[in-house]
Design a protein around this motif. Structure first.
Motif, PDB file in Angstrom:
ATOM      1  N   PRO A 221       0.795  -1.232   0.000  1.00 56.68           N
ATOM      2  CA  PRO A 221       0.000   0.000   0.000  1.00 56.68           C
ATOM      3  C   PRO A 221       0.828   1.283   0.000  1.00 56.68           C
ATOM      4  CG  PRO A 221      -0.892  -1.578   1.559  1.00 56.68           C
ATOM      5  CD  PRO A 221       0.404  -2.141   1.096  1.00 56.68           C
ATOM      6  N   GLN A 222       1.969   1.278   0.698  1.00 53.87           N
ATOM      7  CA  GLN A 222       2.769   2.505   0.759  1.00 53.87           C
ATOM      8  C   GLN A 222       3.299   2.886  -0.620  1.00 53.87           C
ATOM      9  OE1 GLN A 222       3.237  -0.168   2.711  1.00 53.87           O
ATOM     10  NE2 GLN A 222       2.552   0.578   4.728  1.00 53.87           N
ATOM     11  N   VAL A 223       3.785   1.910  -1.346  1.00 53.62           N
ATOM     12  CA  VAL A 223       4.290   2.164  -2.697  1.00 53.62           C
ATOM     13  C   VAL A 223       3.148   2.567  -3.615  1.00 53.62           C
ATOM     14  CG1 VAL A 223       5.441   1.151  -4.703  1.00 53.62           C
ATOM     15  CG2 VAL A 223       6.224   0.595  -2.391  1.00 53.62           C
ATOM     16  N   LEU A 224       2.007   1.895  -3.479  1.00 54.72           N
ATOM     17  CA  LEU A 224       0.846   2.213  -4.307  1.00 54.72           C
ATOM     18  C   LEU A 224       0.410   3.651  -4.091  1.00 54.72           C
ATOM     19  CD1 LEU A 224      -1.347   1.228  -6.271  1.00 54.72           C
ATOM     20  CD2 LEU A 224      -2.690   0.518  -4.279  1.00 54.72           C
ATOM     21  N   ALA A 225       0.366   4.079  -2.825  1.00 54.32           N
ATOM     22  CA  ALA A 225      -0.047   5.452  -2.519  1.00 54.32           C
ATOM     23  C   ALA A 225       0.927   6.468  -3.099  1.00 54.32           C
ATOM     24  CB  ALA A 225      -0.150   5.640  -1.003  1.00 54.32           C
ATOM     25  N   ALA A 226       2.191   6.088  -3.206  1.00 55.31           N
ATOM     26  CA  ALA A 226       3.206   7.019  -3.705  1.00 55.31           C
ATOM     27  C   ALA A 226       3.165   7.187  -5.214  1.00 55.31           C
ATOM     28  CB  ALA A 226       4.594   6.558  -3.269  1.00 55.31           C
ATOM     29  N   ILE A 227       2.728   6.149  -5.925  1.00 51.88           N
ATOM     30  CA  ILE A 227       2.813   6.214  -7.394  1.00 51.88           C
ATOM     31  C   ILE A 227       1.465   6.366  -8.092  1.00 51.88           C
ATOM     32  CG2 ILE A 227       4.939   4.867  -7.415  1.00 51.88           C
ATOM     33  CD1 ILE A 227       3.339   2.443  -8.268  1.00 51.88           C
ATOM     34  N   VAL A 228       0.363   6.122  -7.399  1.00 51.31           N
ATOM     35  CA  VAL A 228      -0.922   6.114  -8.087  1.00 51.31           C
ATOM     36  C   VAL A 228      -1.306   7.504  -8.585  1.00 51.31           C
ATOM     37  CG1 VAL A 228      -2.312   6.411  -5.977  1.00 51.31           C
ATOM     38  CG2 VAL A 228      -3.310   5.300  -7.998  1.00 51.31           C
ATOM     39  N   PHE A 229      -1.081   8.546  -7.778  1.00 53.61           N
ATOM     40  CA  PHE A 229      -1.473   9.885  -8.217  1.00 53.61           C
ATOM     41  C   PHE A 229      -0.625  10.383  -9.384  1.00 53.61           C
ATOM     42  CE2 PHE A 229      -1.129  14.541  -7.916  1.00 53.61           C
ATOM     43  CZ  PHE A 229      -2.446  14.875  -8.188  1.00 53.61           C
ATOM     44  N   PRO A 230       0.724  10.301  -9.292  1.00 51.00           N
ATOM     45  CA  PRO A 230       1.514  10.724 -10.459  1.00 51.00           C
ATOM     46  C   PRO A 230       1.173   9.952 -11.729  1.00 51.00           C
ATOM     47  CG  PRO A 230       2.921  10.477  -8.536  1.00 51.00           C
ATOM     48  CD  PRO A 230       1.585   9.928  -8.163  1.00 51.00           C
ATOM     49  N   MET A 231       0.924   8.658 -11.587  1.00 49.23           N
ATOM     50  CA  MET A 231       0.589   7.868 -12.774  1.00 49.23           C
ATOM     51  C   MET A 231      -0.760   8.285 -13.349  1.00 49.23           C
ATOM     52  SD  MET A 231       1.575   5.667 -14.905  1.00 49.23           S
ATOM     53  CE  MET A 231       3.040   5.081 -14.044  1.00 49.23           C
ATOM     54  N   ALA A 232      -1.727   8.568 -12.469  1.00 50.94           N
ATOM     55  CA  ALA A 232      -3.035   9.021 -12.940  1.00 50.94           C
ATOM     56  C   ALA A 232      -2.918  10.347 -13.681  1.00 50.94           C
ATOM     57  CB  ALA A 232      -4.004   9.151 -11.762  1.00 50.94           C
ATOM     58  N   MET A 233      -2.084  11.237 -13.179  1.00 51.10           N
ATOM     59  CA  MET A 233      -1.879  12.523 -13.840  1.00 51.10           C
ATOM     60  C   MET A 233      -1.216  12.345 -15.202  1.00 51.10           C
ATOM     61  SD  MET A 233      -3.114  15.003 -11.973  1.00 51.10           S
ATOM     62  CE  MET A 233      -2.226  16.511 -12.325  1.00 51.10           C
ATOM     63  N   LEU A 234      -0.229  11.461 -15.272  1.00 54.22           N
ATOM     64  CA  LEU A 234       0.440  11.212 -16.550  1.00 54.22           C
ATOM     65  C   LEU A 234      -0.520  10.622 -17.574  1.00 54.22           C
ATOM     66  CD1 LEU A 234       3.924   9.808 -15.458  1.00 54.22           C
ATOM     67  CD2 LEU A 234       3.459  11.976 -16.612  1.00 54.22           C
ATOM     68  N   MET A 235      -1.367   9.714 -17.136  1.00 56.19           N
ATOM     69  CA  MET A 235      -2.338   9.113 -18.047  1.00 56.19           C
ATOM     70  C   MET A 235      -3.358  10.148 -18.503  1.00 56.19           C
ATOM     71  SD  MET A 235      -1.351   6.111 -18.579  1.00 56.19           S
ATOM     72  CE  MET A 235      -2.786   5.648 -19.547  1.00 56.19           C
ATOM     73  N   SER A 236      -3.758  11.047 -17.609  1.00 55.97           N
ATOM     74  CA  SER A 236      -4.679  12.109 -17.985  1.00 55.97           C
ATOM     75  C   SER A 236      -4.046  13.050 -19.003  1.00 55.97           C
ATOM     76  CB  SER A 236      -5.121  12.896 -16.744  1.00 55.97           C
ATOM     77  OG  SER A 236      -5.813  12.068 -15.838  1.00 55.97           O
TER      78      SER A 236
END
Length: 260
Positions: A221-236
């Protein structure tokens, strides 16, 4: 300016072109998208007029991202000033873009109001708790109904404004006419748009699964929380890089050439 009917498979091409163009200039296009999000977020936090101003800015900001994509696709490096393209096109087109932004803000508030009314008083998430959708909110039937209704009501609004900023900016079409031609073009190429949205849905789901699996392998979960937002922004940002191509291929000039 004429409508250009395209086959349904063109929707997949639009996705591919958006991804390829983004990969060609990832730092520029991602940076411009982040700048766009920062400006809109900062405006929305202003008291009273913040949210209307942020909504009214969206058509012009979307046009700026489309202009950046056009530059990147042609081999140029889009600079931050390209985001202000709508404000540097002369008084007449600036005035038309501002009117278009006002219409979009008005339409958005109508959608939010109708969603709350039809959902039995449950405010849509954008109007509650600072715009954050929490688990507790989702447990409230009125809010959940409001969210679903908002999505359904935003669909026709989105189609009305899909091509409108580009028509106003690049071709001097009046705001009201741009809404009509945008909706007509979306209807004419509904098969391609359906494939386009389905393909992007597949891309987002695939990337999300990959991120979850990677996070699980690296630390949970810690790694997921760290990368999910930046990845979502990049995909957007990648998604916004494909919007220009949906406009370019949906219209032709009187001589049969792509409009922009």
């Amino acid at each position: 300016m004429k409508l250009n009917p395209v086959p349904a498979r063109t929707g997949l091409l639009w996705v591919q072109l958006g991804i390829r163009t983004f990969v060609r200039q990832p730092l520029a296009l991602a940076g411009l998208f982040f700048l766009f999000m920062m400006v809109v977020s900062a405006l929305s936090m202003l008291p009273l007029l913040g949210q209307p101003l942020a909504l009214a800015l969206l058509p012009a900001a979307t046009l700026g991202l489309m202009a950046a994509t056009r530059e990147a696709h042609s081999g140029q490096f889009p600079m931050p000033a390209v985001l202000a393209s709508a404000f540097r096109a002369g008084k007449d087109r600036l005035r038309a873009m501002l009117v278009l932004g006002g219409l979009y803000a008005l339409g958005s508030f109508v959608v939010m109001g109708l969603s709350a009314l039809l959902a039995g008083g449950g405010l849509p998430p954008v109007a509650t708790e600072g715009g954050e959708l929490t688990e507790a909110m989702l447990r409230q039937p009125g809010v959940l109904r409001g969210l679903v209704l908002s999505m359904l009501l935003y669909l026709p609004l989105g189609l009305l404004f899909w091509h409108a900023p580009a028509l106003v900016h690049w071709h001097g079409v009046s705001p009201v006419k741009s809404l009509f031609f945008s909706a007509l073009a979306c209807w004419t190429n509904k098969g391609a748009l359906l494939v386009y949205f389905l393909a992007w849905t597949g891309v987002f789901v695939g990337v999300s699964l990959a991120v979850v699996l990677l996070a699980g392998a690296l630390g949970g979960p810690q790694v997921l929380a760290a990368i999910v937002f930046p990845m979502a922004m990049l995909m957007s940002a990648m998604f916004f890089s494909s919007l220009y191509f949906t406009f370019r291929d949906s219209f032709v000039t009187d001589d049969g050439q792509a409009p922009a």
